[in-house]
Design a protein around this motif. Structure first.
Motif, short mmCIF file in Angstrom:
data_model
loop_
_atom_site.label_atom_id
_atom_site.label_comp_id
_atom_site.label_asym_id
_atom_site.label_seq_id
_atom_site.Cartn_x
_atom_site.Cartn_y
_atom_site.Cartn_z
N VAL A 217 1.42 -1.53 -0.11
CA VAL A 217 -0.43 0.45 -0.28
C VAL A 217 0.77 1.86 -0.09
O VAL A 217 1.14 2.65 -1.22
CB VAL A 217 -1.20 0.01 1.20
CG1 VAL A 217 -2.06 1.64 1.37
CG2 VAL A 217 -1.79 -1.14 0.96
N ASN A 218 2.05 1.00 0.94
CA ASN A 218 3.01 2.34 0.59
C ASN A 218 3.47 2.77 0.03
O ASN A 218 3.71 4.17 -1.41
CB ASN A 218 3.76 2.17 2.00
CG ASN A 218 4.81 3.20 2.52
OD1 ASN A 218 4.57 4.53 1.90
ND2 ASN A 218 5.78 2.97 2.10
N GLY A 219 3.62 1.46 -1.00
CA GLY A 219 4.85 1.71 -2.32
C GLY A 219 3.93 2.58 -3.32
O GLY A 219 4.18 3.08 -4.40
N LEU A 220 2.49 1.87 -3.92
CA LEU A 220 1.15 2.57 -5.00
C LEU A 220 1.28 3.68 -4.15
O LEU A 220 0.87 5.30 -5.29
CB LEU A 220 0.52 1.73 -4.87
CG LEU A 220 0.64 0.11 -5.32
CD1 LEU A 220 -0.69 -0.39 -5.31
CD2 LEU A 220 1.17 0.13 -6.85
N GLU A 221 0.93 3.98 -2.92
CA GLU A 221 0.56 5.65 -2.56
C GLU A 221 1.78 6.94 -2.86
O GLU A 221 1.61 7.66 -3.67
CB GLU A 221 0.62 5.34 -0.71
CG GLU A 221 0.07 6.52 -0.43
CD GLU A 221 -0.38 7.15 1.18
OE1 GLU A 221 1.12 7.56 1.69
OE2 GLU A 221 -1.16 6.44 1.87
N LEU A 222 3.32 5.93 -2.35
CA LEU A 222 4.14 7.11 -2.65
C LEU A 222 4.03 7.42 -4.41
O LEU A 222 4.64 8.50 -4.99
CB LEU A 222 5.60 6.44 -1.91
CG LEU A 222 5.83 6.73 -0.75
CD1 LEU A 222 6.95 5.88 -0.36
CD2 LEU A 222 5.61 8.34 -0.55
N ALA A 223 3.86 6.30 -5.06
CA ALA A 223 4.46 6.51 -6.43
C ALA A 223 3.02 7.11 -7.34
O ALA A 223 2.63 7.19 -7.82
CB ALA A 223 4.42 4.95 -7.27
N ARG A 224 2.29 7.70 -6.10
CA ARG A 224 1.07 8.24 -6.80
C ARG A 224 0.05 8.05 -6.88
O ARG A 224 -0.85 8.21 -8.64
CB ARG A 224 1.36 9.42 -7.70
CG ARG A 224 2.31 10.36 -6.30
CD ARG A 224 2.41 11.91 -6.89
NE ARG A 224 2.69 12.64 -5.80
CZ ARG A 224 3.06 14.14 -5.50
NH1 ARG A 224 1.96 14.50 -6.47
NH2 ARG A 224 3.52 14.85 -4.62
N PHE A 225 -0.42 6.09 -7.72
CA PHE A 225 -0.12 4.98 -8.58
C PHE A 225 -2.67 5.78 -8.30
O PHE A 225 -3.15 5.51 -7.24
CB PHE A 225 -0.49 4.05 -8.20
CG PHE A 225 -0.86 3.44 -8.74
CD1 PHE A 225 -0.43 3.47 -10.64
CD2 PHE A 225 -2.26 1.86 -8.83
CE1 PHE A 225 -1.34 2.38 -11.95
CE2 PHE A 225 -2.46 1.35 -10.26
CZ PHE A 225 -2.43 1.42 -11.61
#
Length: 303
Positions: A105-113
Protein backbone atom coordinates in the motif's frame (compact mmCIF):
# COMPACT_ATOMS: atom_id res chain seq x y z
CA UNK A 1 20.21 -8.05 13.48
CA UNK A 2 22.71 -9.52 15.89
CA UNK A 3 22.30 -13.12 17.14
CA UNK A 4 21.00 -14.38 19.44
CA UNK A 5 17.67 -12.91 18.37
CA UNK A 6 14.03 -13.90 17.90
CA UNK A 7 13.00 -13.21 14.31
CA UNK A 8 9.56 -13.02 12.71
CA UNK A 9 7.87 -9.73 11.78
CA UNK A 10 4.52 -10.70 10.23
CA UNK A 11 2.53 -11.32 13.39
CA UNK A 12 -0.96 -11.68 14.81
CA UNK A 13 -2.18 -12.93 18.17
CA UNK A 14 -4.06 -12.22 21.38
CA UNK A 15 -3.12 -9.87 24.20
CA UNK A 16 -2.83 -12.10 27.27
CA UNK A 17 -1.60 -9.55 29.83
CA UNK A 18 -1.13 -5.79 30.06
CA UNK A 19 0.71 -3.54 32.48
CA UNK A 20 -1.16 -1.18 34.78
CA UNK A 21 -0.36 1.91 32.70
CA UNK A 22 -1.22 0.33 29.34
CA UNK A 23 -4.34 1.83 27.76
CA UNK A 24 -3.96 1.04 24.07
CA UNK A 25 -4.73 -2.68 24.42
CA UNK A 26 -6.28 -4.96 27.01
CA UNK A 27 -6.25 -8.71 27.66
CA UNK A 28 -8.37 -10.57 25.14
CA UNK A 29 -7.79 -8.12 22.28
CA UNK A 30 -7.04 -9.81 18.96
CA UNK A 31 -4.35 -7.80 17.19
CA UNK A 32 -2.01 -7.80 14.21
CA UNK A 33 1.39 -6.13 14.22
CA UNK A 34 3.30 -4.32 11.53
CA UNK A 35 7.08 -4.54 11.48
CA UNK A 36 8.26 -0.94 11.29
CA UNK A 37 8.10 0.95 14.58
CA UNK A 38 8.68 4.72 14.42
CA UNK A 39 10.72 6.15 17.29
CA UNK A 40 8.07 8.86 17.58
CA UNK A 41 10.51 11.66 18.38
CA UNK A 42 12.80 12.35 15.39
CA UNK A 43 11.84 14.97 12.79
CA UNK A 44 10.67 12.31 10.33
CA UNK A 45 8.38 10.61 12.83
CA UNK A 46 6.81 13.79 14.22
CA UNK A 47 6.02 14.84 10.63
CA UNK A 48 4.27 11.55 9.79
CA UNK A 49 7.11 10.01 7.79
CA UNK A 50 8.20 7.24 10.15
CA UNK A 51 9.41 5.02 7.30
CA UNK A 52 12.40 7.39 7.21
CA UNK A 53 12.87 7.26 10.98
CA UNK A 54 16.36 8.22 12.13
CA UNK A 55 16.57 5.02 14.23
CA UNK A 56 14.38 2.72 12.08
CA UNK A 57 13.26 0.18 14.67
CA UNK A 58 11.75 -3.07 13.42
CA UNK A 59 10.13 -6.04 15.12
CA UNK A 60 12.23 -9.14 14.52
CA UNK A 61 15.38 -7.02 14.31
CA UNK A 62 15.99 -4.54 17.15
CA UNK A 63 12.86 -5.81 18.95
CA UNK A 64 12.22 -9.56 19.48
CA UNK A 65 9.87 -11.02 16.88
CA UNK A 66 7.06 -13.52 16.60
CA UNK A 67 8.71 -16.94 16.56
CA UNK A 68 7.88 -17.54 20.21
CA UNK A 69 4.82 -18.53 22.23
CA UNK A 70 4.61 -15.13 23.92
CA UNK A 71 6.26 -11.84 23.00
CA UNK A 72 6.54 -8.53 24.77
CA UNK A 73 5.18 -5.36 23.18
CA UNK A 74 7.53 -2.73 24.55
CA UNK A 75 6.64 0.87 25.33
CA UNK A 76 7.88 2.24 21.98
CA UNK A 77 5.77 -0.25 20.02
CA UNK A 78 2.66 0.45 22.10
CA UNK A 79 3.16 4.21 21.89
CA UNK A 80 4.04 4.64 18.22
CA UNK A 81 3.94 1.31 16.44
CA UNK A 82 1.51 -0.52 14.15
CA UNK A 83 -0.74 -2.36 16.62
CA UNK A 84 -4.10 -2.95 14.94
CA UNK A 85 -7.17 -4.72 16.32
CA UNK A 86 -8.55 -7.39 14.00
CA UNK A 87 -12.25 -8.18 13.69
CA UNK A 88 -13.90 -11.42 14.67
CA UNK A 89 -14.00 -13.80 11.75
CA UNK A 90 -10.56 -12.81 10.49
CA UNK A 91 -8.05 -15.55 11.28
CA UNK A 92 -4.66 -14.83 12.81
CA UNK A 93 -3.02 -16.47 9.77
CA UNK A 94 -4.73 -14.03 7.41
CA UNK A 95 -4.25 -11.02 9.68
CA UNK A 96 -0.49 -11.63 9.90
CA UNK A 97 -0.25 -10.88 6.17
CA UNK A 98 -1.36 -7.29 6.77
CA UNK A 99 2.32 -6.47 7.37
CA UNK A 100 3.59 -7.13 3.81
CA UNK A 101 0.34 -5.79 2.39
CA UNK A 102 0.90 -2.52 4.24
CA UNK A 103 4.29 -2.21 2.52
CA UNK A 104 2.58 -2.68 -0.86
CA UNK A 105 0.00 0.00 0.00
CA UNK A 106 2.81 2.41 0.90
CA UNK A 107 4.57 1.63 -2.39
CA UNK A 108 1.55 2.46 -4.55
CA UNK A 109 0.69 5.53 -2.51
CA UNK A 110 4.18 7.03 -2.79
CA UNK A 111 4.15 6.42 -6.54
CA UNK A 112 0.88 8.36 -6.79
CA UNK A 113 -0.89 5.46 -8.40
CA UNK A 114 -4.59 5.85 -8.96
CA UNK A 115 -7.71 5.68 -11.07
CA UNK A 116 -7.22 5.01 -14.76
CA UNK A 117 -3.45 4.46 -14.66
CA UNK A 118 -1.58 1.48 -16.06
CA UNK A 119 0.95 -0.61 -14.17
CA UNK A 120 3.55 -3.32 -14.73
CA UNK A 121 4.59 -5.46 -11.77
CA UNK A 122 7.92 -7.27 -12.20
CA UNK A 123 8.18 -10.25 -9.87
CA UNK A 124 5.23 -12.31 -8.68
CA UNK A 125 6.22 -13.44 -5.24
CA UNK A 126 3.84 -12.62 -2.37
CA UNK A 127 4.38 -8.85 -2.57
CA UNK A 128 4.01 -8.84 -6.35
CA UNK A 129 0.77 -10.79 -6.05
CA UNK A 130 -0.49 -8.33 -3.46
CA UNK A 131 0.34 -5.51 -5.86
CA UNK A 132 -1.76 -7.35 -8.44
CA UNK A 133 -4.83 -7.32 -6.23
CA UNK A 134 -4.18 -3.78 -4.99
CA UNK A 135 -3.88 -2.46 -8.55
CA UNK A 136 -7.60 -2.98 -8.98
CA UNK A 137 -8.38 -1.52 -5.55
CA UNK A 138 -6.47 1.59 -6.63
CA UNK A 139 -8.35 1.75 -9.95
CA UNK A 140 -5.84 0.48 -12.51
CA UNK A 141 -6.94 0.63 -16.13
CA UNK A 142 -4.47 -1.98 -17.35
CA UNK A 143 -2.18 -4.39 -15.54
CA UNK A 144 0.93 -6.20 -16.80
CA UNK A 145 2.41 -8.87 -14.56
CA UNK A 146 5.85 -10.31 -15.24
CA UNK A 147 7.67 -13.28 -13.76
CA UNK A 148 10.78 -15.01 -15.02
CA UNK A 149 9.46 -18.58 -14.68
CA UNK A 150 6.09 -19.73 -16.01
CA UNK A 151 5.51 -22.09 -13.07
CA UNK A 152 5.70 -19.24 -10.57
CA UNK A 153 3.64 -17.03 -12.85
CA UNK A 154 0.81 -19.56 -12.94
CA UNK A 155 0.56 -19.39 -9.12
CA UNK A 156 -0.27 -15.71 -9.45
CA UNK A 157 -2.72 -15.87 -12.35
CA UNK A 158 -5.87 -16.71 -10.30
CA UNK A 159 -5.41 -13.53 -8.24
CA UNK A 160 -6.11 -11.30 -11.25
CA UNK A 161 -6.99 -13.39 -14.32
CA UNK A 162 -7.58 -10.37 -16.57
CA UNK A 163 -4.01 -9.06 -16.16
CA UNK A 164 -1.57 -9.51 -19.04
CA UNK A 165 0.86 -12.12 -17.71
CA UNK A 166 4.35 -12.28 -19.21
CA UNK A 167 6.78 -15.15 -18.63
CA UNK A 168 10.08 -13.34 -19.13
CA UNK A 169 11.90 -16.57 -19.99
CA UNK A 170 9.65 -16.91 -23.05
CA UNK A 171 9.09 -13.36 -24.32
CA UNK A 172 10.97 -10.09 -24.03
CA UNK A 173 9.33 -8.08 -21.26
CA UNK A 174 10.16 -4.57 -22.45
CA UNK A 175 9.34 -5.26 -26.09
CA UNK A 176 6.00 -6.83 -25.13
CA UNK A 177 4.90 -3.97 -22.89
CA UNK A 178 5.96 -1.29 -25.36
CA UNK A 179 4.30 -3.07 -28.28
CA UNK A 180 1.02 -3.60 -26.42
CA UNK A 181 0.89 0.02 -25.25
CA UNK A 182 1.57 1.38 -28.75
CA UNK A 183 5.01 2.53 -27.70
CA UNK A 184 3.75 4.58 -24.77
CA UNK A 185 4.85 2.39 -21.85
CA UNK A 186 3.04 2.19 -18.51
CA UNK A 187 2.32 4.83 -15.89
CA UNK A 188 3.95 2.86 -13.09
CA UNK A 189 6.47 0.04 -13.00
CA UNK A 190 7.02 -1.68 -9.66
CA UNK A 191 10.04 -3.93 -9.28
CA UNK A 192 9.11 -6.51 -6.67
CA UNK A 193 11.91 -8.71 -8.01
CA UNK A 194 15.26 -7.80 -6.48
CA UNK A 195 17.37 -7.93 -9.63
CA UNK A 196 19.36 -5.34 -11.55
CA UNK A 197 17.69 -6.51 -14.76
CA UNK A 198 14.24 -5.68 -13.36
CA UNK A 199 15.39 -2.18 -12.39
CA UNK A 200 16.91 -1.50 -15.80
CA UNK A 201 13.86 -2.86 -17.65
CA UNK A 202 11.54 -0.72 -15.53
CA UNK A 203 13.17 2.53 -16.62
CA UNK A 204 13.05 1.44 -20.26
CA UNK A 205 9.30 0.69 -20.23
CA UNK A 206 7.91 3.47 -18.04
CA UNK A 207 5.83 6.11 -19.81
CA UNK A 208 6.64 9.79 -20.02
CA UNK A 209 5.86 11.45 -16.67
CA UNK A 210 5.44 7.95 -15.22
CA UNK A 211 6.86 6.48 -12.02
CA UNK A 212 9.30 3.67 -11.36
CA UNK A 213 9.22 2.26 -7.83
CA UNK A 214 12.39 0.27 -7.13
CA UNK A 215 10.51 -1.67 -4.45
CA UNK A 216 12.67 -4.79 -4.25
CA UNK A 217 16.08 -4.21 -2.72
CA UNK A 218 19.20 -5.63 -4.34
CA UNK A 219 21.32 -8.24 -2.58
CA UNK A 220 24.51 -9.74 -4.00
CA UNK A 221 23.86 -7.99 -7.31
CA UNK A 222 26.09 -5.77 -9.47
CA UNK A 223 25.47 -2.03 -9.32
CA UNK A 224 22.66 -0.62 -11.40
CA UNK A 225 23.69 0.89 -14.74
CA UNK A 226 21.10 3.13 -16.38
CA UNK A 227 20.83 5.46 -19.35
CA UNK A 228 20.07 8.70 -17.53
CA UNK A 229 18.92 10.24 -20.81
CA UNK A 230 15.81 8.04 -20.57
CA UNK A 231 14.93 9.67 -17.27
CA UNK A 232 15.79 13.12 -18.60
CA UNK A 233 13.74 13.02 -21.79
CA UNK A 234 10.80 11.07 -20.36
CA UNK A 235 10.58 13.40 -17.36
CA UNK A 236 9.87 10.24 -15.37
CA UNK A 237 10.27 9.74 -11.64
CA UNK A 238 12.52 7.01 -10.27
CA UNK A 239 11.90 6.39 -6.58
CA UNK A 240 11.79 3.73 -3.91
CA UNK A 241 9.60 2.82 -0.96
CA UNK A 242 10.52 1.17 2.29
CA UNK A 243 8.29 -0.49 4.88
CA UNK A 244 5.04 1.11 5.99
CA UNK A 245 3.45 3.42 8.51
CA UNK A 246 0.92 2.39 11.19
CA UNK A 247 -1.89 3.92 9.12
CA UNK A 248 -0.92 1.70 6.18
CA UNK A 249 -1.16 -1.31 8.48
CA UNK A 250 -4.66 -0.32 9.58
CA UNK A 251 -5.65 0.03 5.94
CA UNK A 252 -4.19 -3.38 5.14
CA UNK A 253 -6.11 -5.11 7.93
CA UNK A 254 -9.29 -3.51 6.60
CA UNK A 255 -8.59 -4.62 3.03
CA UNK A 256 -8.08 -8.22 4.16
CA UNK A 257 -11.11 -8.18 6.47
CA UNK A 258 -13.45 -7.15 3.68
CA UNK A 259 -11.92 -9.49 1.11
CA UNK A 260 -10.43 -6.86 -1.19
CA UNK A 261 -7.15 -8.75 -0.80
CA UNK A 262 -7.73 -12.48 -0.31
CA UNK A 263 -5.03 -13.28 2.22
CA UNK A 264 -6.08 -16.91 2.57
CA UNK A 265 -5.01 -17.59 -1.02
CA UNK A 266 -1.42 -16.70 -0.16
CA UNK A 267 -1.07 -19.26 2.61
CA UNK A 268 0.51 -22.39 1.19
CA UNK A 269 1.36 -24.20 4.44
CA UNK A 270 1.06 -23.86 8.21
CA UNK A 271 3.57 -25.33 10.66
CA UNK A 272 3.77 -25.42 14.46
CA UNK A 273 6.62 -23.59 16.16
CA UNK A 274 8.44 -26.88 16.81
CA UNK A 275 8.77 -27.41 13.03
CA UNK A 276 10.04 -23.95 12.07
CA UNK A 277 13.05 -25.38 10.25
CA UNK A 278 10.71 -27.43 8.04
CA UNK A 279 8.70 -24.29 7.38
CA UNK A 280 11.84 -22.53 6.12
CA UNK A 281 12.70 -25.54 3.96
CA UNK A 282 9.23 -25.43 2.39
CA UNK A 283 9.60 -21.70 1.74
CA UNK A 284 13.02 -22.13 0.16
CA UNK A 285 11.59 -24.78 -2.19
CA UNK A 286 9.45 -22.05 -3.82
CA UNK A 287 6.45 -24.39 -3.93
CA UNK A 288 4.13 -21.78 -2.46
CA UNK A 289 3.69 -18.12 -1.57
CA UNK A 290 3.53 -17.68 2.22
CA UNK A 291 4.27 -20.16 4.99
CA UNK A 292 2.80 -19.63 8.45
CA UNK A 293 4.50 -20.58 11.71
CA UNK A 294 1.74 -20.93 14.31
CA UNK A 295 3.34 -20.86 17.79
CA UNK A 296 0.08 -21.73 19.51
CA UNK A 297 -1.20 -24.17 16.93
CA UNK A 298 -3.83 -22.27 14.91
CA UNK A 299 -4.72 -24.79 12.23
CA UNK A 300 -1.12 -25.99 12.21
CA UNK A 301 -0.67 -28.87 9.81
CA UNK A 302 2.02 -30.42 7.70
CA UNK A 303 2.52 -29.06 4.20
Amino acid sequence: MKPPAVIGHEIAGTIVKAGRKVTRVKPGDRIALGADVPCGTCRWCVNGMGTNCRINYAIGYQFPGGYQERMLLNATTLSYGPVTRIPEGLSFCEAALAEPLACAVNGLELARFGLGKSICIIGLGPIGCMMLELSKVFGASRVFAAQRSRARMEMARPLLPDARFIAAEEEDLVETVMRETDGEGVDLVVTTAGTVQAHEDAIRMVAHRGYVNLFGGLKNQPKLSIDSNLIHYKECFVMGSHGSLPRHHETAVGLIARGAVRAGKYISAVYPLSRTVEAFDFHESRRGLKVIVAPNGEKAASA
